[in-house]
Design a protein around this motif. Structure first.
Motif, PDB file in Angstrom:
ATOM      1  N   LEU A 134      50.428 -10.624  41.407  1.00 22.29           N
ATOM      2  CA  LEU A 134      50.061 -11.842  42.141  1.00 22.29           C
ATOM      3  C   LEU A 134      50.237 -11.650  43.644  1.00 22.29           C
ATOM      4  O   LEU A 134      49.416 -12.107  44.440  1.00 22.29           O
ATOM      5  CB  LEU A 134      50.891 -13.026  41.643  1.00 22.29           C
ATOM      6  CG  LEU A 134      50.626 -13.438  40.198  1.00 22.29           C
ATOM      7  CD1 LEU A 134      51.676 -14.422  39.726  1.00 22.29           C
ATOM      8  CD2 LEU A 134      49.228 -14.004  40.040  1.00 22.29           C
ATOM      9  N   ASN A 135      51.300 -10.959  44.004  1.00 25.44           N
ATOM     10  CA  ASN A 135      51.565 -10.694  45.417  1.00 25.44           C
ATOM     11  C   ASN A 135      50.515  -9.747  46.003  1.00 25.44           C
ATOM     12  O   ASN A 135      49.940 -10.017  47.055  1.00 25.44           O
ATOM     13  CB  ASN A 135      52.974 -10.125  45.584  1.00 25.44           C
ATOM     14  CG  ASN A 135      53.250  -9.691  47.000  1.00 25.44           C
ATOM     15  OD1 ASN A 135      53.170  -8.509  47.305  1.00 25.44           O
ATOM     16  ND2 ASN A 135      53.555 -10.656  47.867  1.00 25.44           N
ATOM     17  N   SER A 136      50.237  -8.666  45.299  1.00 21.60           N
ATOM     18  CA  SER A 136      49.308  -7.672  45.855  1.00 21.60           C
ATOM     19  C   SER A 136      47.853  -8.129  45.808  1.00 21.60           C
ATOM     20  O   SER A 136      47.085  -7.830  46.715  1.00 21.60           O
ATOM     21  CB  SER A 136      49.468  -6.326  45.141  1.00 21.60           C
ATOM     22  OG  SER A 136      49.075  -6.422  43.795  1.00 21.60           O
ATOM     23  N   GLU A 137      47.461  -8.870  44.774  1.00 28.50           N
ATOM     24  CA  GLU A 137      46.056  -9.271  44.653  1.00 28.50           C
ATOM     25  C   GLU A 137      45.727 -10.561  45.405  1.00 28.50           C
ATOM     26  O   GLU A 137      44.609 -10.725  45.864  1.00 28.50           O
ATOM     27  CB  GLU A 137      45.675  -9.416  43.183  1.00 28.50           C
ATOM     28  CG  GLU A 137      45.595  -8.063  42.489  1.00 28.50           C
ATOM     29  CD  GLU A 137      45.105  -8.149  41.067  1.00 28.50           C
ATOM     30  OE1 GLU A 137      44.208  -8.974  40.780  1.00 28.50           O
ATOM     31  OE2 GLU A 137      45.616  -7.381  40.236  1.00 28.50           O
ATOM     32  N   TRP A 138      46.700 -11.474  45.523  1.00 29.29           N
ATOM     33  CA  TRP A 138      46.403 -12.780  46.101  1.00 29.29           C
ATOM     34  C   TRP A 138      47.269 -13.133  47.304  1.00 29.29           C
ATOM     35  O   TRP A 138      47.071 -14.169  47.925  1.00 29.29           O
ATOM     36  CB  TRP A 138      46.512 -13.879  45.035  1.00 29.29           C
ATOM     37  CG  TRP A 138      45.520 -13.654  43.946  1.00 29.29           C
ATOM     38  CD1 TRP A 138      45.769 -13.142  42.710  1.00 29.29           C
ATOM     39  CD2 TRP A 138      44.111 -13.886  43.997  1.00 29.29           C
ATOM     40  NE1 TRP A 138      44.614 -13.045  41.989  1.00 29.29           N
ATOM     41  CE2 TRP A 138      43.573 -13.508  42.758  1.00 29.29           C
ATOM     42  CE3 TRP A 138      43.259 -14.376  44.976  1.00 29.29           C
ATOM     43  CZ2 TRP A 138      42.219 -13.612  42.461  1.00 29.29           C
ATOM     44  CZ3 TRP A 138      41.901 -14.478  44.672  1.00 29.29           C
ATOM     45  CH2 TRP A 138      41.407 -14.101  43.438  1.00 29.29           C
ATOM     46  N   GLY A 139      48.266 -12.316  47.586  1.00 24.24           N
ATOM     47  CA  GLY A 139      49.080 -12.544  48.774  1.00 24.24           C
ATOM     48  C   GLY A 139      50.151 -13.613  48.640  1.00 24.24           C
ATOM     49  O   GLY A 139      50.742 -14.023  49.637  1.00 24.24           O
ATOM     50  N   PHE A 140      50.438 -14.062  47.422  1.00 28.22           N
ATOM     51  CA  PHE A 140      51.513 -15.028  47.242  1.00 28.22           C
ATOM     52  C   PHE A 140      52.850 -14.363  47.526  1.00 28.22           C
ATOM     53  O   PHE A 140      53.075 -13.216  47.130  1.00 28.22           O
ATOM     54  CB  PHE A 140      51.506 -15.603  45.816  1.00 28.22           C
ATOM     55  CG  PHE A 140      50.376 -16.544  45.549  1.00 28.22           C
ATOM     56  CD1 PHE A 140      50.476 -17.882  45.921  1.00 28.22           C
ATOM     57  CD2 PHE A 140      49.212 -16.121  44.937  1.00 28.22           C
ATOM     58  CE1 PHE A 140      49.433 -18.761  45.682  1.00 28.22           C
ATOM     59  CE2 PHE A 140      48.170 -16.984  44.693  1.00 28.22           C
ATOM     60  CZ  PHE A 140      48.278 -18.315  45.071  1.00 28.22           C
ATOM     61  N   GLU A 141      53.734 -15.060  48.210  1.00 25.23           N
ATOM     62  CA  GLU A 141      55.066 -14.545  48.522  1.00 25.23           C
ATOM     63  C   GLU A 141      55.833 -14.360  47.216  1.00 25.23           C
ATOM     64  O   GLU A 141      56.068 -15.315  46.477  1.00 25.23           O
ATOM     65  CB  GLU A 141      55.805 -15.512  49.447  1.00 25.23           C
ATOM     66  CG  GLU A 141      57.249 -15.163  49.692  1.00 25.23           C
ATOM     67  CD  GLU A 141      57.430 -13.787  50.330  1.00 25.23           C
ATOM     68  OE1 GLU A 141      58.358 -13.080  49.901  1.00 25.23           O
ATOM     69  OE2 GLU A 141      56.640 -13.433  51.220  1.00 25.23           O
ATOM     70  N   ALA A 142      56.218 -13.142  46.924  1.00 28.03           N
ATOM     71  CA  ALA A 142      56.848 -12.799  45.646  1.00 28.03           C
ATOM     72  C   ALA A 142      58.075 -13.652  45.360  1.00 28.03           C
ATOM     73  O   ALA A 142      58.288 -14.080  44.219  1.00 28.03           O
ATOM     74  CB  ALA A 142      57.202 -11.320  45.619  1.00 28.03           C
ATOM     75  N   SER A 143      58.893 -13.928  46.373  1.00 28.58           N
ATOM     76  CA  SER A 143      60.131 -14.684  46.140  1.00 28.58           C
ATOM     77  C   SER A 143      59.860 -16.144  45.787  1.00 28.58           C
ATOM     78  O   SER A 143      60.733 -16.816  45.262  1.00 28.58           O
ATOM     79  CB  SER A 143      61.032 -14.605  47.374  1.00 28.58           C
ATOM     80  OG  SER A 143      60.405 -15.262  48.466  1.00 28.58           O
ATOM     81  N   ARG A 144      58.641 -16.635  46.030  1.00 29.08           N
ATOM     82  CA  ARG A 144      58.308 -18.036  45.746  1.00 29.08           C
ATOM     83  C   ARG A 144      57.557 -18.220  44.432  1.00 29.08           C
ATOM     84  O   ARG A 144      57.297 -19.338  44.013  1.00 29.08           O
ATOM     85  CB  ARG A 144      57.480 -18.608  46.899  1.00 29.08           C
ATOM     86  CG  ARG A 144      58.269 -18.587  48.220  1.00 29.08           C
ATOM     87  CD  ARG A 144      57.556 -19.315  49.304  1.00 29.08           C
ATOM     88  NE  ARG A 144      57.561 -20.743  48.979  1.00 29.08           N
ATOM     89  CZ  ARG A 144      56.707 -21.623  49.487  1.00 29.08           C
ATOM     90  NH1 ARG A 144      55.787 -21.231  50.328  1.00 29.08           N
ATOM     91  NH2 ARG A 144      56.771 -22.890  49.145  1.00 29.08           N
ATOM     92  N   ILE A 145      57.204 -17.123  43.770  1.00 31.42           N
ATOM     93  CA  ILE A 145      56.434 -17.196  42.524  1.00 31.42           C
ATOM     94  C   ILE A 145      57.370 -17.460  41.350  1.00 31.42           C
ATOM     95  O   ILE A 145      58.345 -16.738  41.139  1.00 31.42           O
ATOM     96  CB  ILE A 145      55.657 -15.886  42.277  1.00 31.42           C
ATOM     97  CG1 ILE A 145      54.621 -15.670  43.373  1.00 31.42           C
ATOM     98  CG2 ILE A 145      55.002 -15.893  40.904  1.00 31.42           C
ATOM     99  CD1 ILE A 145      53.953 -14.300  43.329  1.00 31.42           C
ATOM    100  N   LYS A 146      57.056 -18.494  40.578  1.00 34.15           N
ATOM    101  CA  LYS A 146      57.775 -18.816  39.335  1.00 34.15           C
ATOM    102  C   LYS A 146      56.743 -18.806  38.213  1.00 34.15           C
ATOM    103  O   LYS A 146      55.806 -19.606  38.220  1.00 34.15           O
ATOM    104  CB  LYS A 146      58.433 -20.196  39.411  1.00 34.15           C
ATOM    105  CG  LYS A 146      59.355 -20.387  40.586  1.00 34.15           C
ATOM    106  CD  LYS A 146      60.617 -19.568  40.434  1.00 34.15           C
ATOM    107  CE  LYS A 146      61.562 -19.821  41.572  1.00 34.15           C
ATOM    108  NZ  LYS A 146      61.791 -18.701  42.444  1.00 34.15           N
ATOM    109  N   LEU A 147      56.905 -17.915  37.253  1.00 35.01           N
ATOM    110  CA  LEU A 147      55.945 -17.815  36.154  1.00 35.01           C
ATOM    111  C   LEU A 147      56.075 -19.014  35.224  1.00 35.01           C
ATOM    112  O   LEU A 147      57.172 -19.523  34.995  1.00 35.01           O
ATOM    113  CB  LEU A 147      56.146 -16.519  35.399  1.00 35.01           C
ATOM    114  CG  LEU A 147      55.885 -15.254  36.216  1.00 35.01           C
ATOM    115  CD1 LEU A 147      56.156 -14.016  35.390  1.00 35.01           C
ATOM    116  CD2 LEU A 147      54.472 -15.232  36.766  1.00 35.01           C
TER     117      LEU A 147
END
Length: 182
Positions: A134-147
């Protein structure tokens, strides 16, 4: 549509679609009768008529314990009832056995008033790998992603990762990004 009707149509018209069906799918069937039954299921689905349980089971071409396939069929019919799937998509799931091994993976999220994203891949991946994607393909900040459940990723065009980032819920499905409709 009855199998006899399909046979009559085929005989009267020299149905090129049936010839293509045989070319693509004929190897799966032992007899012409079995092939015609498979073709009838395809035509039925194309005419927006859902497969019955018996037809679904026949299309799976599996033997043994029915319980996982019955569970899958109930899940898929529920998705049809809420508008997430149509008859042709139900037919499609009967042709892919991964979902029988893991019926709980066939989940759906609404992405618009009449739009749905339904999982069509069965390879679960780790949370870390999903977040990295998600971070590499869409640029979402990894620390803010909750699956929001189990992430699935077979390839760049076969994936299903629901997640929250900030105040919004998203789903990456088959290389596309959709906001989950609330």
């Amino acid at each position: 549509m009855e199998y006899e009707q399909i046979m009559m149509i085929h005989q009267k018209t020299g149905d090129k679609k049936y010839a293509k069906f045989l070319s693509d799918e004929g190897w799966k069937y032992d007899t012409e009768t079995d092939a015609l039954a498979g073709y009838a299921r395809l035509i039925k689905a194309e005419q927006k008529i859902p497969l019955t349980w018996e037809e679904f089971w026949s299309e799976l071409q599996m033997e043994g314990d029915l319980s996982a396939a019955q569970k899958l069929y109930r899940i898929l019919r529920r998705h049809m009832d809420n508008g997430a799937l149509n008859a042709y998509e139900l037919y499609g799931y009967a042709r892919h056995r991964w979902c029988v091994r893991c019926p709980e993976a066939v989940i759906a999220y609404q992405t618009g008033p009449k739009c749905w994203a339904v999982n069509n891949c069965g390879e679960a991946i780790s949370e870390e790998r999903a977040i990295q994607r998600l971070n590499s393909e869409w640029g979402f900040e990894a620390s803010r992603i909750k699956l929001l459940g189990t992430p699935y990723y077979d390839a760049t065009d076969w994936n299903f990762i629901p997640f929250r980032c900030g105040r919004y819920d998203w789903i990456m499905q088959n290389g596309d990004l959709h906001q989950i409709y609330q």
